[in-house]
Design a protein around this motif. Structure first.
Motif, mmCIF file in Angstrom:
data_model
loop_
_atom_site.group_PDB
_atom_site.id
_atom_site.type_symbol
_atom_site.label_atom_id
_atom_site.label_comp_id
_atom_site.label_asym_id
_atom_site.label_seq_id
_atom_site.Cartn_x
_atom_site.Cartn_y
_atom_site.Cartn_z
ATOM 1 N N VAL A 14 20.671 49.059 33.355
ATOM 2 C CA VAL A 14 20.641 47.389 33.863
ATOM 3 C C VAL A 14 21.857 46.375 33.757
ATOM 4 O O VAL A 14 21.801 45.489 34.030
ATOM 5 N N HIS A 15 22.479 47.678 34.203
ATOM 6 C CA HIS A 15 24.005 46.683 34.382
ATOM 7 C C HIS A 15 25.180 47.819 35.039
ATOM 8 O O HIS A 15 25.642 48.893 34.176
ATOM 9 N N ALA A 16 24.839 47.702 36.375
ATOM 10 C CA ALA A 16 26.321 48.823 36.899
ATOM 11 C C ALA A 16 26.971 47.301 38.229
ATOM 12 O O ALA A 16 27.147 46.416 38.058
ATOM 13 N N HIS A 17 28.447 47.948 38.360
ATOM 14 C CA HIS A 17 28.773 47.258 39.367
ATOM 15 C C HIS A 17 29.125 48.393 40.610
ATOM 16 O O HIS A 17 29.824 48.932 40.718
ATOM 17 N N VAL A 18 27.900 48.089 41.420
ATOM 18 C CA VAL A 18 27.931 49.546 42.521
ATOM 19 C C VAL A 18 27.800 49.142 44.149
ATOM 20 O O VAL A 18 27.146 48.388 44.098
ATOM 21 N N TYR A 19 29.410 48.763 44.167
ATOM 22 C CA TYR A 19 30.444 47.966 45.536
ATOM 23 C C TYR A 19 31.063 48.345 45.706
ATOM 24 O O TYR A 19 31.794 49.072 45.050
ATOM 25 N N PRO A 20 31.504 48.559 47.037
ATOM 26 C CA PRO A 20 32.401 49.331 47.546
ATOM 27 C C PRO A 20 34.117 48.649 46.443
ATOM 28 O O PRO A 20 34.486 49.511 46.805
ATOM 29 N N SER A 21 34.217 47.454 46.510
ATOM 30 C CA SER A 21 35.279 46.929 45.823
ATOM 31 C C SER A 21 35.634 47.879 43.919
ATOM 32 O O SER A 21 36.793 47.903 43.903
ATOM 33 N N SER A 22 34.836 47.761 43.999
ATOM 34 C CA SER A 22 34.477 48.925 42.289
ATOM 35 C C SER A 22 34.612 50.471 42.442
ATOM 36 O O SER A 22 35.168 50.816 41.659
ATOM 37 N N PHE A 23 34.314 50.717 43.959
ATOM 38 C CA PHE A 23 34.995 52.136 44.077
ATOM 39 C C PHE A 23 35.582 52.310 45.421
ATOM 40 O O PHE A 23 34.912 52.746 46.033
ATOM 41 N N PRO A 24 36.568 52.216 44.984
ATOM 42 C CA PRO A 24 36.950 51.961 47.098
ATOM 43 C C PRO A 24 37.356 53.124 47.072
ATOM 44 O O PRO A 24 37.709 53.367 48.537
ATOM 45 N N ASN A 25 36.971 54.467 46.455
ATOM 46 C CA ASN A 25 37.882 55.699 47.160
ATOM 47 C C ASN A 25 36.878 56.615 47.103
ATOM 48 O O ASN A 25 36.374 57.536 47.929
ATOM 49 N N THR A 26 35.237 56.110 47.101
ATOM 50 C CA THR A 26 34.142 56.946 47.363
ATOM 51 C C THR A 26 33.190 55.872 47.703
ATOM 52 O O THR A 26 32.693 54.701 47.224
ATOM 53 N N PRO A 27 32.258 56.759 48.367
ATOM 54 C CA PRO A 27 31.099 56.310 49.627
ATOM 55 C C PRO A 27 30.243 55.647 48.552
ATOM 56 O O PRO A 27 29.815 56.314 47.422
ATOM 57 N N ILE A 28 29.801 54.430 48.851
ATOM 58 C CA ILE A 28 28.376 54.831 47.999
ATOM 59 C C ILE A 28 27.115 54.973 47.928
ATOM 60 O O ILE A 28 26.670 55.092 46.787
#
Length: 279
Positions: free
Chosen positions: A8-22
């Protein structure tokens, strides 16, 4: 057999994971039986990115995992980190109005009264001429406007309250907030109980395995008021290591252990809670 899970709460978008493909993150989540990820923003740019993922970037088999929220985090990544201001609030509130039919909630919003954050805001912005209490009041004003919009649009709020648990709950109560998830609540149990009395829900991250405070919350809050979150990429089982939604099973497992009930009971209950809060 494990039932499907909802983060119910996550930051799953490119700026949060710059080194890992979503896509890789979502595939790992899917393999762990995660069905939906309520994806919250901290900035307007984040909110735009989330809807971009949902509507344009991801394949058909993955885009339905993303449940978009939009909101303005009380701490903004400007320079060495600043605090939210009214102009930023105007922009995100207009975005929420425009995109309301595509959103499942408003968040991440709230208050952050961490002393070093407030001090840093004053030191980094000498032209502000605001005291710490005045900075807190700006945050309260922005939260109040998000609350008003949540009531107008009948959308749940996903609330941050670091070092401000009872202050956030007071603000939510005073402005009549109804559908509320208190994310990773770090306040005292007596304040959490007041939130429960107001009908609010509390989401538990995987960091519970290293947090006596979260363990105490999970023990005392009724299962019917608990939800699961990861706050990816933060609040994972290991401090300083990127967290992903597939770790949400750790939250469920720890609640199961603490309450001495089957993990399937935890999983069924938290899904039911999420369905109730979104009605």
């Amino acid at each position: 057999m494990s039932q499907y899970l909802i983060d119910v709460h996550a930051h799953v978008y490119p700026s949060s994971f710059p080194n890992t493909p979503i896509e890789e993150i979502l595939l790992r989540a899917k393999a762990a039986n995660v069905k939906s990820i309520v994806t919250v923003s901290e900035t307007l740019e984040d909110a735009q990115s989330i809807l971009g993922l949902k509507n344009e970037t991801l394949s058909d088999s993955l885009r339905d995992m993303i449940e978009p929220c939009a909101g303005l985090h009380p701490v903004q990544p400007v320079g060495s980190m600043s605090l939210v201001n009214i102009d930023q609030a105007n922009s995100i509130l207009e975005f929420i109005q425009e995109k309301s039919t595509e959103l499942v909630g408003i968040g991440e919003v709230g208050l952050d009264f961490t002393p070093h954050v407030l001090k840093n805001a004053i030191d980094s912005n000498p032209n502000l001429n605001l005291s710490m209490e005045e900075l807190k009041n700006v945050q309260r004003q922005v939260l109040a406007r998000h609350i008003a919009l949540s009531l107008q649009l009948d959308l749940p709020l996903n609330v941050h309250s670091r070092s401000a648990g009872h202050h956030a709950l007071d603000c939510l109560r005073d402005y009549g907030a109804r559908k509320v998830v208190m994310h990773a609540f770090d306040g005292q149990l007596k304040y959490a109980k007041k939130g429960i009395e107001m009908g609010y829900f509390f989401s538990i991250p995987p960091s519970i395995i290293r947090s006596p405070q979260k363990q105490k919350l999970a023990a005392e809050i009724p299962l019917t008021k608990l939800l699961l979150e990861t706050d990816s990429p933060a609040l994972g089982p290991e401090k300083g290591v990127d967290n992903e939604p597939n770790s949400i099973v750790i939250s469920a497992s720890e609640i199961s252990r603490i309450k001495q009930i089957p993990i399937e009971e935890v999983e069924s209950s938290v899904r039911f809670c999420l369905l109730n809060i979104s009605k």
